[in-house]
Design an enzyme around this catalytic site. Structure first.
Site, PDB file in Angstrom:
ATOM      1  N   ASP A 290       9.524   6.984 -21.567  1.00  0.00           N
ATOM      2  CA  ASP A 290      10.966   7.004 -21.794  1.00  0.00           C
ATOM      3  C   ASP A 290      11.360   6.160 -22.999  1.00  0.00           C
ATOM      4  OD1 ASP A 290      10.285   7.628 -18.997  1.00  0.00           O
ATOM      5  OD2 ASP A 290      12.434   7.839 -18.710  1.00  0.00           O
TER       6      ASP A 290
ATOM      7  N   GLU B 152      18.587  12.810 -15.922  1.00  0.00           N
ATOM      8  CA  GLU B 152      17.134  12.925 -15.998  1.00  0.00           C
ATOM      9  C   GLU B 152      16.714  14.362 -16.272  1.00  0.00           C
ATOM     10  OE1 GLU B 152      13.237  11.686 -13.322  1.00  0.00           O
ATOM     11  OE2 GLU B 152      15.183  11.906 -12.354  1.00  0.00           O
TER      12      GLU B 152
ATOM     13  N   ASP C 251      14.510   4.535  -5.591  1.00  0.00           N
ATOM     14  CA  ASP C 251      13.399   3.641  -5.282  1.00  0.00           C
ATOM     15  C   ASP C 251      12.321   3.745  -6.370  1.00  0.00           C
ATOM     16  OD1 ASP C 251      12.689   6.223  -4.706  1.00  0.00           O
ATOM     17  OD2 ASP C 251      11.840   5.806  -2.730  1.00  0.00           O
ATOM     18  N   GLU C 252      12.698   3.337  -7.596  1.00  0.00           N
ATOM     19  CA  GLU C 252      11.783   3.411  -8.736  1.00  0.00           C
ATOM     20  C   GLU C 252      12.150   2.305  -9.716  1.00  0.00           C
ATOM     21  OE1 GLU C 252       9.788   6.833 -11.571  1.00  0.00           O
ATOM     22  OE2 GLU C 252      11.241   7.362 -10.045  1.00  0.00           O
TER      23      GLU C 252
END
Length: 901
Positions: free
Chosen positions: A442, A705, A434-435
């Site tokens: 980045d 990540e 949910d992003e």
């Protein structure tokens, strides 16, 4: 000699271009080693011809009068030989006044929580249709069809921009879809980014609560007349069978529903001056990946493995099913779907069916990040019934890398897949939870790698236009672009610096000076903002992400980096001010203000954060990497000390990664600059956790990540923020292209190339190939039989400075060039020791051999690594040796001899 690949701006297909003066680029093919361009001719529509005395061939100015809206033009280019093949450009609607259509929205249906609406109109067309264009956009996302046939192949159009400032429209050639008589126009609308959930806080409808369509069909007849059919109150709306759609949560489709009653539409107010043409390619289906395995989980669920972490959706074939549910995840945990990293995103597609006939199911208004799927409601599911549909911005591949280490090649492939999954209309952080936001930090670190792998110039130009639009009046840059985070975003170094660094990268890699000109005010605004926050020349205090996700930071505190945030921030100010100065000067403008600011910040950095001997405050690899790469150390002695200290830290950490988002893109370059390329190789090729290759050993197919998104025992990192598809830590691929293979730009757009490979005994061959604006350039080296062979290809229009390893420096023009020299790696005792002796009972001989060659530091390195393979007391001795030698300057040879005795 022929002219090929004539392009307009950064478009491979220039239909609906957003400027009447598109810049031109072309490539040249020739076998003549002495050829050089001194002039070029451009022909417009077979008549007007302009000759320009210039050697330029990349993004040259449009030499004719500006093209009006809706104008189709054919261009040919000649540079001394034959004319090129014709290339066609067509302008879109360049003025707000060109739009007679208005945004329309259903009156009563299509609200939040209701079925996705379909807006329709039937039109009567006369005989003699010659051509037709459909211009369309939406508040939400749309899929268009005419007479039952899909219009175009775009997915999730019009994409995501800073909707309050910029909204893309698309231009479609629909001539072949129209017919004399009745024609049915139909548009399905979905929530998309406009009205769906955005961010992890559950917010939705950030841009508005009503879906709306803007469409304008223009039909030209043989008699020269044009008929325009635009969206207005004459359209109508019905409900589709899609009962719910969201980018995070997925799509629910009920094929048992009947059509709803017809609803009226109404015109809604909207600012048409926001409309812009695309600068890059749209999101499309780019690949279909078949399922490789279907099996039951320990709990009895049906699981599917596609063998690759992708972004898109599952297409499946079912027979006599009633309700089918497809859940998605990137990894498995304890044999079940690992959905915890998705946080609140449901990532689930559901279908209700009447049963009976075989049906192919797939969504169209959502996307997921996944390798695995869990399918329920299908009794006889087979692998051949499923495939993963891959979607992302359809960028042209331009860069490739290969080498003799399969794990390193796999790592590079993972970098490519990570970029594909996250370059979905905006450069996102991750594509699954949910992003899925355009985090500035980045792309700031990854843009050099991205610009090598794909032609992302138009894609990132568009994103930078959103950045400038969302930038605060005081110059502050939001953390994400488009900006959808609540409240006022504070400034943060490395994140806001994307405003400066990304335009500079595009200029360096694509030769696009216009992007510098367009973004220069934004670049200045950011640097002016952070300069206003300094005290005594340094940026100290306030919120910072710092060296985000330093591997030593605990899972619940990604801010807790070893590198001091004030040191990191001040270093970035010096770097960004320098880039703004260089950017201004490249445009022929005065950059002295920012040159002075950069110099003063460097001096303040050295005064506040650097000891007289060259130690940097916080003594972390990241701050040394910044100091070395960005020339923050005033004296040669300080630079030498900082380089040795960085090498010491890398060794004493056992060649495990000790950097986060800020340090990781710099560490290999810094070691190389400091004279320790062999340590950069050791760091790159380490397979223990944390390292670049550790995920490869764990079966990763994209970049993670966190360095340890999955722990060695196969469990998911307990941190709340754990993605398995994040490209940022793959930024080291740029060093692989430039230094391992040896292919790098030396002038904007690769007009000049520097070939400087640094081979290492760990590899027997490496190569890189890049489709530059001038054509394909490549470097390949291989080691065999005591020799090293280097092959270089330079495209016409470019030159190269070739540094042959252990050999001469050569200036070459276009063509293919080769050199064979004695293998320089054979002069390194490490070849025999590290690869053959370390890890065996003969490891003391390895250390002794290194000492005898005067390579004390390599001996320390060897002893430290050997300690991993010995029993605990010996390992402790090796660690003690390394720490003793590196901390108080004891003589390495004497300490090593004592250990051997």
């Amino acid at each position: 000699m022929t002219v090929t690949a004539v392009r307009f701006e950064h478009h491979d297909v220039a239909l609906g271009i957003g400027t009447g003066t598109p810049r031109l680029s072309w490539q040249v093919r020739t076998d003549d080693p002495d050829w050089s361009q001194t002039a070029y001719e451009v022909e417009l529509n077979g008549s007007a011809t302009v000759r320009v005395e210039s050697a330029e061939q990349v993004l040259v100015p449009w030499p004719f009068e500006p093209l009006p809206s809706r104008t189709r033009a054919t261009v040919r280019v000649r540079v001394g030989g034959e004319w090129s093949e014709p290339a066609t450009v067509e302008t879109g609607l360049l003025r707000t006044e060109d739009w007679s259509a208005r945004f329309i929205s259903p009156r009563t249906i299509g609200g939040i929580g209701q079925r996705a609406p379909i807006l329709t109109r039937s039109v009567e067309l006369r005989p003699g249709i010659v051509s037709a264009r459909l211009y369309a956009t939406a508040h939400g996302v749309y899929t268009a069809s005419i007479n039952g046939s899909r219009v175009g192949d775009e997915v999730l159009a019009p994409g995501w921009t800073s909707y309050r400032h910029r909204l893309r429209y698309q231009t479609h050639d629909v001539t072949s879809l129209l017919r004399e008589g009745t024609n049915d126009l139909e548009f399905l609308l979905g929530n998309g980014w406009f009205r769906g959930r955005l961010g992890w806080n559950g917010r939705r409808a950030l841009y508005g609560d009503r879906l709306a369509l803007l469409a304008q069909l223009e039909v030209t007849y043989a008699d020269g007349t044009t008929e325009v059919i635009g969206t207005d109150e004459r359209w109508s709306a019905t409900e589709s069978r899609i009962t719910a759609d969201d980018l995070y949560d997925g799509q629910r489709t009920d094929l048992t529903l009947s059509e709803s009653e017809v609803d009226e539409v109404e015109v809604v107010e909207a600012d048409l001056s926001r409309l812009v043409a695309p600068e890059g390619p749209p999101v499309r289906v780019t690949e279909v990946v078949p399922a490789v395995r279907v099996w039951p989980s320990p709990s009895g669920k049906t699981l599917v493995d596609f063998g690759q972490n992708v972004v898109g959706w599952v297409r499946l074939r079912v027979r006599d099913a009633r309700e089918v549910t497809v859940r998605h995840a990137e990894v498995l945990e304890d044999g079940e779907l690992g959905v915890r990293p998705l946080r609140s995103a449901k990532s689930t597609d559901t279908y209700v069916l009447p049963g009976g006939a075989e049906t192919v199911l797939e969504p169209s208004l959502t996307f997921h990040g996944f390798r695995y799927a869990e399918v329920s409601g299908v009794d006889d599911l087979r692998a051949e019934d499923l495939e993963a549909v891959v979607v992302h911005s359809d960028l042209r591949r331009t860069g490739w890398f290969s080498c003799s280490d399969p794990d390193l090649e796999k790592f590079h492939e993972n970098v490519v897949w990570g970029m594909r999954g996250n370059f979905l209309d905006v450069p996102t952080d991750c594509p699954q939870r949910d992003e899925r936001l355009g985090w500035t930090g980045d792309i700031q670190v990854f843009s050099p790698t991205a610009s090598f792998l794909y032609d992302c110039a138009g894609f990132l130009r568009s994103w930078l236009a959103d950045l400038a639009a969302d930038q605060h009046p005081d110059g502050a840059v939001p953390f994400v672009i488009p900006d959808v985070l609540p409240g006022d975003s504070p400034t943060a170094t490395a994140w806001g610096d994307a405003a400066v660094i990304v335009p500079w990268v595009l200029y360096q890699r694509f030769g696009d000076a216009e992007v510098l000109a367009r973004q220069l005010d934004s670049m200045r605004g950011w640097v002016d903002k952070i300069a206003s926050l300094t005290t005594d020349g340094v940026w100290a205090g306030g919120f910072q992400f710092g060296d985000w996700l330093d591997p030593s930071a605990p899972p619940d505190d990604p801010f807790a980096a070893k590198a001091d945030s004030d040191v990191v921030a001040t270093a970035y100010l010096a770097r960004s001010a320098e880039i703004v100065a260089a950017g201004a000067e490249a445009l022929g403008r005065d950059g002295s203000k920012y040159r002075t600011l950069s110099d003063e910040t460097r001096a303040a950095f050295a005064r506040e954060y650097v000891t007289g001997s060259g130690r940097v405050l916080s003594d972390a690899p990241t701050v040394y990497a910044q100091a070395i790469e960005w020339a923050l150390l005033p004296t040669a002695e300080q630079r030498a000390v900082a380089g040795r200290r960085l090498a010491d830290l890398v060794r004493t950490n056992g060649f495990r990664i000790a950097t986060g988002f800020v340090g990781t893109p710099l560490i290999a370059d810094a070691l190389t600059t400091a004279g320790y390329p062999e340590l950069a190789y050791r760091l790159l090729l380490e397979r223990g956790c944390p390292s670049w290759l550790y995920p490869v050993t764990m079966g990763a197919t994209t970049i993670w990540e966190r360095w340890d998104s999955m722990l060695p025992d196969g469990s998911i990192n307990p941190g709340e923020m754990t993605s398995f598809n994040h490209y940022a830590l793959g930024a080291v691929a740029d060093w692989m292209h430039r230094t391992v293979a040896g292919l790098a730009p030396a002038a904007p757009g690769y007009r000049s190339i520097v070939v400087r490979p640094l081979p290492d005994a760990a590899l027997t061959h490496a190569s890189a190939r890049h489709e530059t604006p001038y054509g394909a350039a490549s470097v390949a080296w291989r080691r065999a039989d005591g020799k090293l062979t280097l092959d270089v290809v330079v495209p016409p229009g470019a030159r190269a400075e070739v540094h042959v390893p252990g050999g001469p420096v050569a200036e070459v023009r276009h063509g293919t060039h080769s050199w064979t020299v004695d293998d320089p790696c054979l002069s390194q005792p490490r070849v025999r020791t590290i690869r053959e002796l370390i890890g065996s009972p003969k490891w003391p001989e390895a250390v002794s051999l290194l000492v005898s060659h005067g390579l004390a530091e390599d001996a320390v390195d060897a002893a430290h690594r050997a300690g991993r393979y010995l029993d605990r007391p010996a390992a402790e001795l090796a660690d003690f040796l390394a720490m003793k030698t590196l901390s108080d300057g004891s003589d390495a040879k004497r300490a090593l001899e004592k250990l051997l005795a």
